[in-house]
Scaffold this motif. Structure first.
Motif, mmCIF file in Angstrom:
data_model
loop_
_atom_site.group_PDB
_atom_site.id
_atom_site.type_symbol
_atom_site.label_atom_id
_atom_site.label_comp_id
_atom_site.label_asym_id
_atom_site.label_seq_id
_atom_site.Cartn_x
_atom_site.Cartn_y
_atom_site.Cartn_z
ATOM 1 N N ILE A 88 71.317 128.638 97.992
ATOM 2 C CA ILE A 88 72.771 128.773 97.893
ATOM 3 C C ILE A 88 73.366 127.430 97.465
ATOM 4 O O ILE A 88 73.159 126.415 98.131
ATOM 5 N N PRO A 89 74.096 127.393 96.356
ATOM 6 C CA PRO A 89 74.643 126.111 95.895
ATOM 7 C C PRO A 89 75.854 125.650 96.705
ATOM 8 O O PRO A 89 76.635 126.460 97.208
ATOM 9 N N PHE A 90 75.962 124.337 96.813
ATOM 10 C CA PHE A 90 77.120 123.690 97.432
ATOM 11 C C PHE A 90 77.308 122.352 96.742
ATOM 12 O O PHE A 90 76.442 121.911 95.979
ATOM 13 N N ALA A 91 78.431 121.708 96.970
ATOM 14 C CA ALA A 91 78.739 120.442 96.301
ATOM 15 C C ALA A 91 78.437 119.255 97.204
ATOM 16 O O ALA A 91 78.766 119.268 98.393
ATOM 17 N N ASP A 92 77.832 118.223 96.605
ATOM 18 C CA ASP A 92 77.643 116.991 97.363
ATOM 19 C C ASP A 92 78.958 116.205 97.324
ATOM 20 O O ASP A 92 79.974 116.687 96.808
ATOM 21 N N ALA A 93 78.957 115.007 97.868
ATOM 22 C CA ALA A 93 80.190 114.221 97.956
ATOM 23 C C ALA A 93 80.758 113.840 96.587
ATOM 24 O O ALA A 93 81.945 113.561 96.469
ATOM 25 N N ARG A 94 79.908 113.848 95.557
ATOM 26 C CA ARG A 94 80.382 113.544 94.192
ATOM 27 C C ARG A 94 80.779 114.804 93.427
ATOM 28 O O ARG A 94 81.117 114.733 92.249
ATOM 29 N N GLY A 95 80.652 115.962 94.076
ATOM 30 C CA GLY A 95 80.996 117.212 93.421
ATOM 31 C C GLY A 95 79.856 117.827 92.640
ATOM 32 O O GLY A 95 80.048 118.821 91.947
ATOM 33 N N GLU A 96 78.651 117.252 92.733
ATOM 34 C CA GLU A 96 77.502 117.786 92.009
ATOM 35 C C GLU A 96 76.856 118.920 92.811
ATOM 36 O O GLU A 96 76.793 118.871 94.027
ATOM 37 N N ALA A 97 76.382 119.924 92.082
ATOM 38 C CA ALA A 97 75.765 121.084 92.728
ATOM 39 C C ALA A 97 74.417 120.719 93.352
ATOM 40 O O ALA A 97 73.612 120.011 92.738
ATOM 41 N N ARG A 98 74.206 121.195 94.554
ATOM 42 C CA ARG A 98 72.967 120.992 95.302
ATOM 43 C C ARG A 98 72.608 122.301 95.989
ATOM 44 O O ARG A 98 73.434 123.197 96.115
ATOM 45 N N THR A 99 71.368 122.371 96.471
ATOM 46 C CA THR A 99 70.935 123.460 97.350
ATOM 47 C C THR A 99 70.105 122.820 98.459
ATOM 48 O O THR A 99 69.676 121.658 98.342
#
Length: 164
Positions: A10-21
């Motif tokens: 499930i994707p979410f945003a890191d503190a820089r707004g980049e997609a992570r899972t």
């Protein structure tokens, strides 16, 4: 323990707004925690950081998700939150973009996590700041309610088992 096979994708945003899972974090277990800077439980940051330092080399990653849904206890910008965490608690684990954990606009990751039952057999809404979800590499999830401290023997045992 609940199993949600796709939870690690499930994707979410890191503190820089980049997609992570969750799968981006070395394939090891992750401890997902909704955090807040102005909460009575905020000192749990210190214990979360200690878990990261103790078990990070073995594959654990603590992930903080700031949330302002509980009495406005995380009102700052992501920059303010990152600065506070680093300077006040020495946090080295990843802090991500702010999320909603409950309600109709809850983040999809938290919608999935909330299906997990706690030690009393109760699933459902996140009760407060610093609710902890340990997601094992196989996608199984163990839930710990906010009053359970990160260094509680049950949390440590679950981390050890997920690292085995």
């Amino acid at each position: 323990m609940a199993e949600t096979p796709d939870i690690r994708r499930i994707p979410f945003a890191d503190a820089r707004g980049e997609a992570r899972t969750l799968a981006d974090y070395a394939g090891g277990p992750v401890l997902v925690v909704n955090v807040a800077s102005r909460c009575g439980l905020t000192p749990q940051y210190e214990q979360l950081e200690q878990l990261q330092r103790t078990y990070g080399g073995r594959g654990l990653t603590v992930l903080g998700f700031p949330c302002n849904q509980f009495m406005g206890q995380e009102p700052g910008s992501i920059e303010e939150i990152l600065d506070y965490c680093a300077t006040t608690w020495g946090v080295s684990f990843p802090i991500h973009d702010k999320v909603k954990v409950n309600g109709p606009h809850a983040h999809p990751l938290y919608k999935a996590l909330k299906k997990t039952k706690d030690e009393h057999g109760l699933a459902g809404p996140v009760a407060w700041n610093f609710e902890k979800f340990l997601v094992a590499p196989d996608g199984s999830v163990t839930r710990f309610r906010p009053p359970t401290k990160p260094d509680d023997p049950a949390v440590v045992a679950a981390i050890e088992a997920a690292l085995a």
